[in-house]
Motif scaffolding. Structure first.
Motif, mmCIF file in Angstrom:
data_model
loop_
_atom_site.group_PDB
_atom_site.id
_atom_site.type_symbol
_atom_site.label_atom_id
_atom_site.label_comp_id
_atom_site.label_asym_id
_atom_site.label_seq_id
_atom_site.Cartn_x
_atom_site.Cartn_y
_atom_site.Cartn_z
ATOM 1 N N THR A 71 28.014 49.853 33.933
ATOM 2 C CA THR A 71 29.003 50.300 32.583
ATOM 3 C C THR A 71 29.897 50.039 33.021
ATOM 4 O OG1 THR A 71 29.336 52.283 33.580
ATOM 5 C CG2 THR A 71 27.732 52.271 32.240
ATOM 6 N N THR A 72 30.282 48.969 34.210
ATOM 7 C CA THR A 72 31.824 48.445 34.689
ATOM 8 C C THR A 72 32.387 46.907 33.255
ATOM 9 O OG1 THR A 72 31.238 49.663 36.385
ATOM 10 C CG2 THR A 72 33.898 47.696 35.993
ATOM 11 N N PHE A 73 33.105 46.653 33.193
ATOM 12 C CA PHE A 73 33.333 45.162 32.791
ATOM 13 C C PHE A 73 32.430 44.852 31.239
ATOM 14 C CE2 PHE A 73 34.527 44.488 37.243
ATOM 15 C CZ PHE A 73 35.690 44.727 36.912
ATOM 16 N N VAL A 74 32.096 45.972 30.500
ATOM 17 C CA VAL A 74 31.654 45.586 29.271
ATOM 18 C C VAL A 74 32.381 44.909 28.383
ATOM 19 C CG1 VAL A 74 29.078 46.665 27.970
ATOM 20 C CG2 VAL A 74 29.124 47.455 29.910
ATOM 21 N N ILE A 75 32.028 44.737 27.173
ATOM 22 C CA ILE A 75 32.954 43.545 26.131
ATOM 23 C C ILE A 75 31.961 44.585 25.556
ATOM 24 C CG2 ILE A 75 33.451 42.195 24.513
ATOM 25 C CD1 ILE A 75 33.889 41.095 27.443
ATOM 26 N N GLN A 76 33.774 45.413 24.582
ATOM 27 C CA GLN A 76 33.441 46.496 23.370
ATOM 28 C C GLN A 76 33.197 46.066 22.341
ATOM 29 O OE1 GLN A 76 34.058 49.963 24.589
ATOM 30 N NE2 GLN A 76 33.531 48.897 26.954
ATOM 31 N N PRO A 77 32.776 47.329 21.124
ATOM 32 C CA PRO A 77 33.063 46.287 19.689
ATOM 33 C C PRO A 77 33.827 45.214 18.920
ATOM 34 C CG PRO A 77 32.305 48.098 20.345
ATOM 35 C CD PRO A 77 32.872 48.241 21.560
ATOM 36 N N ASN A 78 35.035 45.540 19.612
ATOM 37 C CA ASN A 78 36.306 44.609 19.411
ATOM 38 C C ASN A 78 36.708 44.059 20.008
ATOM 39 O OD1 ASN A 78 37.187 45.991 22.020
ATOM 40 N ND2 ASN A 78 39.258 47.075 20.923
ATOM 41 N N LEU A 80 36.836 43.473 23.246
ATOM 42 C CA LEU A 80 37.861 43.413 24.784
ATOM 43 C C LEU A 80 37.249 44.510 25.870
ATOM 44 C CD1 LEU A 80 41.249 43.624 22.858
ATOM 45 C CD2 LEU A 80 40.730 42.143 23.104
ATOM 46 N N LEU A 81 38.119 44.278 26.516
ATOM 47 C CA LEU A 81 37.022 45.250 27.974
ATOM 48 C C LEU A 81 38.733 46.757 27.530
ATOM 49 C CD1 LEU A 81 37.307 42.997 30.904
ATOM 50 C CD2 LEU A 81 35.626 44.452 29.836
ATOM 51 N N THR A 82 38.163 47.198 27.781
ATOM 52 C CA THR A 82 38.750 48.766 27.664
ATOM 53 C C THR A 82 40.407 48.757 29.479
ATOM 54 O OG1 THR A 82 37.849 49.312 30.014
ATOM 55 C CG2 THR A 82 36.635 50.226 28.115
ATOM 56 N N SER A 83 40.468 49.549 28.525
ATOM 57 C CA SER A 83 42.025 49.202 29.266
ATOM 58 C C SER A 83 42.369 49.488 31.312
ATOM 59 C CB SER A 83 43.308 50.005 28.910
ATOM 60 O OG SER A 83 42.855 51.481 28.714
ATOM 61 N N LEU A 84 40.926 50.569 31.711
ATOM 62 C CA LEU A 84 40.994 50.583 32.847
ATOM 63 C C LEU A 84 40.199 49.412 33.321
ATOM 64 C CD1 LEU A 84 40.069 52.989 34.368
ATOM 65 C CD2 LEU A 84 38.434 53.674 33.600
ATOM 66 N N THR A 86 39.606 46.330 32.518
ATOM 67 C CA THR A 86 41.653 45.663 33.283
ATOM 68 C C THR A 86 41.845 45.740 34.130
ATOM 69 O OG1 THR A 86 40.935 45.128 30.475
ATOM 70 C CG2 THR A 86 43.680 44.360 31.351
ATOM 71 N N VAL A 87 42.714 46.744 34.233
ATOM 72 C CA VAL A 87 42.875 47.213 35.128
ATOM 73 C C VAL A 87 42.521 47.274 36.387
ATOM 74 C CG1 VAL A 87 44.395 49.204 36.614
ATOM 75 C CG2 VAL A 87 45.158 48.720 34.063
ATOM 76 N N LEU A 88 40.802 47.384 36.244
ATOM 77 C CA LEU A 88 40.708 47.462 37.440
ATOM 78 C C LEU A 88 40.460 45.644 38.270
ATOM 79 C CD1 LEU A 88 38.485 48.336 39.897
ATOM 80 C CD2 LEU A 88 36.323 47.636 37.909
ATOM 81 N N GLN A 89 39.871 44.490 36.568
ATOM 82 C CA GLN A 89 40.316 43.526 37.014
ATOM 83 C C GLN A 89 41.380 42.785 37.664
ATOM 84 O OE1 GLN A 89 39.204 42.059 33.493
ATOM 85 N NE2 GLN A 89 37.258 40.729 34.075
ATOM 86 N N GLN A 90 42.200 43.383 37.108
ATOM 87 C CA GLN A 90 43.742 42.905 38.189
ATOM 88 C C GLN A 90 44.401 43.487 39.717
ATOM 89 O OE1 GLN A 90 46.726 44.878 35.446
ATOM 90 N NE2 GLN A 90 46.579 42.888 33.667
ATOM 91 N N GLU A 91 43.752 44.487 39.941
ATOM 92 C CA GLU A 91 43.319 45.039 40.849
ATOM 93 C C GLU A 91 42.538 44.504 42.518
ATOM 94 O OE1 GLU A 91 45.795 47.024 42.159
ATOM 95 O OE2 GLU A 91 47.152 47.138 40.106
#
Length: 111
Positions: A71-78, A80-84, A86-91
């Motif tokens: 369930t991580t890095f799943v593209i949402q219907p819009n 985009l990734l969830t904000s969490l 996105t932050v996880l990728q940056q970290e």
């Protein structure tokens, strides 16, 4: 810059230079190799290598997006990734950069 520019007395410059000189000398003394008395103790180089080995053994592997959960890095219907996510990728990127910098530093310490 001259101390008068900052409204300070000219002796402030002397005090600053003395403090900088003392700090520099203390740093130089800390970096000087220490003589050992020929006993069975380890040299400073051997101690550094032991610490490097210990740190290397405890360092985790680099993080990889392919090792993610279902369930991580799943593209949402819009689209985009969830904000969490996105932050996880940056970290993850920051963590991997840190691990690479540590590896380079450890290699430098071995020399």
């Amino acid at each position: 810059d001259e101390p008068e520019i900052f409204g300070m007395h000219e002796n402030a410059n002397i005090t600053f230079n003395r403090a900088e000189s003392s700090h520099l000398m203390a740093t130089i003394l800390v970096l000087q190799p220490r003589e050992t008395s020929g006993g069975a103790g380890k040299s400073s180089d051997e101690i550094v290598i032991d610490v490097v080995d210990d740190v290397e053994a405890r360092m985790p592997e680099l993080l990889d997006e392919d090792d993610k959960g279902p369930t991580t890095f799943v593209i949402q219907p819009n689209g985009l990734l969830t904000s969490l996510d996105t932050v996880l990728q940056q970290e993850m990127i920051k963590f991997n950069r840190l691990m690479k910098a540590m590896t380079i530093s450890l290699v430098g310490l071995r020399r």
